[in-house]
Design a protein around this motif. Structure first.
Motif, PDB file in Angstrom:
ATOM      1  N   TRP A 190       0.828  -1.220   0.000  1.00 35.56           N
ATOM      2  CA  TRP A 190       0.000   0.000   0.000  1.00 35.56           C
ATOM      3  C   TRP A 190       0.857   1.264   0.000  1.00 35.56           C
ATOM      4  CZ3 TRP A 190      -4.616  -0.248  -1.644  1.00 35.56           C
ATOM      5  CH2 TRP A 190      -5.399  -1.373  -1.428  1.00 35.56           C
ATOM      6  N   LEU A 222       2.081   1.620  -3.565  1.00 38.29           N
ATOM      7  CA  LEU A 222       0.957   2.030  -4.409  1.00 38.29           C
ATOM      8  C   LEU A 222       0.645   3.510  -4.220  1.00 38.29           C
ATOM      9  CD1 LEU A 222      -1.293   1.256  -6.389  1.00 38.29           C
ATOM     10  CD2 LEU A 222      -2.733   0.690  -4.401  1.00 38.29           C
ATOM     11  N   LEU A 223       0.688   3.971  -2.954  1.00 37.12           N
ATOM     12  CA  LEU A 223       0.419   5.385  -2.674  1.00 37.12           C
ATOM     13  C   LEU A 223       1.477   6.278  -3.318  1.00 37.12           C
ATOM     14  CD1 LEU A 223      -1.296   7.478  -1.147  1.00 37.12           C
ATOM     15  CD2 LEU A 223       0.225   7.152   0.825  1.00 37.12           C
ATOM     16  N   TRP A 273       3.389   5.529  -5.876  1.00 34.31           N
ATOM     17  CA  TRP A 273       3.241   5.425  -7.330  1.00 34.31           C
ATOM     18  C   TRP A 273       2.077   6.285  -7.822  1.00 34.31           C
ATOM     19  CZ3 TRP A 273      -0.746   3.253 -10.354  1.00 34.31           C
ATOM     20  CH2 TRP A 273      -0.443   3.102 -11.707  1.00 34.31           C
ATOM     21  N   THR A 274       1.024   6.388  -7.002  1.00 35.72           N
ATOM     22  CA  THR A 274      -0.148   7.187  -7.373  1.00 35.72           C
ATOM     23  C   THR A 274       0.132   8.672  -7.261  1.00 35.72           C
ATOM     24  OG1 THR A 274      -1.614   5.415  -6.602  1.00 35.72           O
ATOM     25  CG2 THR A 274      -2.597   7.591  -6.918  1.00 35.72           C
ATOM     26  N   LEU A 275       0.845   9.075  -6.208  1.00 36.23           N
ATOM     27  CA  LEU A 275       1.065  10.498  -5.954  1.00 36.23           C
ATOM     28  C   LEU A 275       2.249  11.074  -6.702  1.00 36.23           C
ATOM     29  CD1 LEU A 275       0.412  10.699  -2.101  1.00 36.23           C
ATOM     30  CD2 LEU A 275      -1.132  11.309  -3.967  1.00 36.23           C
ATOM     31  N   PRO A 321       3.125  11.199  -9.977  1.00 36.44           N
ATOM     32  CA  PRO A 321       2.805  12.077 -11.119  1.00 36.44           C
ATOM     33  C   PRO A 321       2.260  13.433 -10.690  1.00 36.44           C
ATOM     34  CG  PRO A 321       1.978   9.864 -11.507  1.00 36.44           C
ATOM     35  CD  PRO A 321       2.402   9.919 -10.070  1.00 36.44           C
ATOM     36  N   VAL A 322       1.485  13.457  -9.587  1.00 39.03           N
ATOM     37  CA  VAL A 322       0.946  14.726  -9.091  1.00 39.03           C
ATOM     38  C   VAL A 322       2.083  15.616  -8.606  1.00 39.03           C
ATOM     39  CG1 VAL A 322      -0.589  15.796  -7.398  1.00 39.03           C
ATOM     40  CG2 VAL A 322      -1.221  13.612  -8.459  1.00 39.03           C
TER      41      VAL A 322
END
Length: 278
Positions: free
Chosen positions: A8, A11-12, A14-16, A18-19
């Motif tokens: 997790w 994943l977090l 990897w998600t954040l 690009p932002v």
């Protein structure tokens, strides 16, 4: 810690990422713009289109000059005092005639000096916008382009030429409608360009240049180099500030599986020695 916890966390991140990356790029763009504004005492505006998809001899399909661009750019001009010069960094394949004319008209009406910087190319509607400037500062290898209107997927001038070479009874009604629109579009663009140029040169030269650029003398993707531009008696200056190139690097093309252009990103000495130095 359990493997699920790490999953997790990764994943977090990897998600954040690009932002965060987009936020960092935007902050770097603002930094360079502020630096250029302080050095030149101007408002710096960018009109930069990446990820271009261009139909051959046709209109760009995406990331082109749009009505949204004209709305934002006109707002930036309204927020600029009449006494403050404007620097516009322009990199575009062109776009909608309506939006391009609105931007060009607004720049032309700005009381203080307007300078357009072209680091790579400003085609079609981008050229129209560049012609509104008091000065065009361009890279030695950059180009502008013709401003002949396109009707759907066809150049207006070519539609008229086809009808001229074919008996009228063999021409379909919808083609005749397109030809009528093409004639109007050519006249409208040439008239607008003449109005735009007549304050920068005498009327006869303005009319001649407007006709050359809009009449379909060249294909729509024809590159007009600085040598040709100087022959048009336009206010051209070759050589861009370093900040313009720095800013362009902050508008990267989308990543690809295999880079189509690759090089060592550092300047070399004129001797050609590429060995490392301590």
């Amino acid at each position: 810690m359990s493997s699920m916890w790490w999953f997790w966390v990764i994943l977090l991140i990897w998600t954040l990422f690009p932002v965060w990356q987009q936020y960092w790029i935007n902050s770097q763009r603002i930094r360079v713009i502020r630096q250029m504004e302080r050095q030149r005492g101007t408002r710096v505006i960018t009109l930069i289109h990446r990820q271009e998809t261009i139909r051959f001899l046709g209109i760009p399909l995406r990331n082109y000059i749009s009505v949204e661009d004209s709305e934002q750019l006109l707002r930036a001009i309204r927020l600029t005092p009449d006494s403050m010069p404007i620097d516009l960094i322009l990199h575009t394949p062109g776009g909608l005639v309506l939006a391009s004319e609105q931007i060009a008209r607004a720049l032309n009406h700005h009381p203080a000096k307007v300078t357009v910087f072209v680091p790579h190319y400003a085609m079609s509607g981008g050229t129209m916008i560049a012609l509104a400037a008091d000065e065009i500062v361009i890279d030695e290898n950059a180009v502008l382009g013709p401003i002949d209107p396109q009707i759907g997927q066809y150049p207006a001038a070519s539609l008229i030429e086809v009808v001229a070479q074919k008996p009228i009874e063999k021409v379909k009604d919808n083609t005749l409608v397109l030809v009528d629109i093409a004639r109007k579009a050519l006249k409208q663009v040439e008239t607008f360009l003449t109005e735009l140029l007549k304050d920068k040169m005498d009327l006869a030269k303005a009319q001649e240049l407007a006709h050359v650029l809009s009449s379909g003398l060249w294909t729509h993707d024809y590159p007009i180099t600085i040598e040709k531009l100087k022959g048009f008696d336009l206010p051209i200056q070759v050589g861009l500030p370093r900040e313009v190139y720095t800013l362009m690097e902050l508008y990267p093309q989308p990543s690809q599986r295999r880079p189509s252009v690759q090089y060592i990103p550092m300047p070399y000495e004129s001797s050609g020695d590429t060995n490392g130095r301590s």
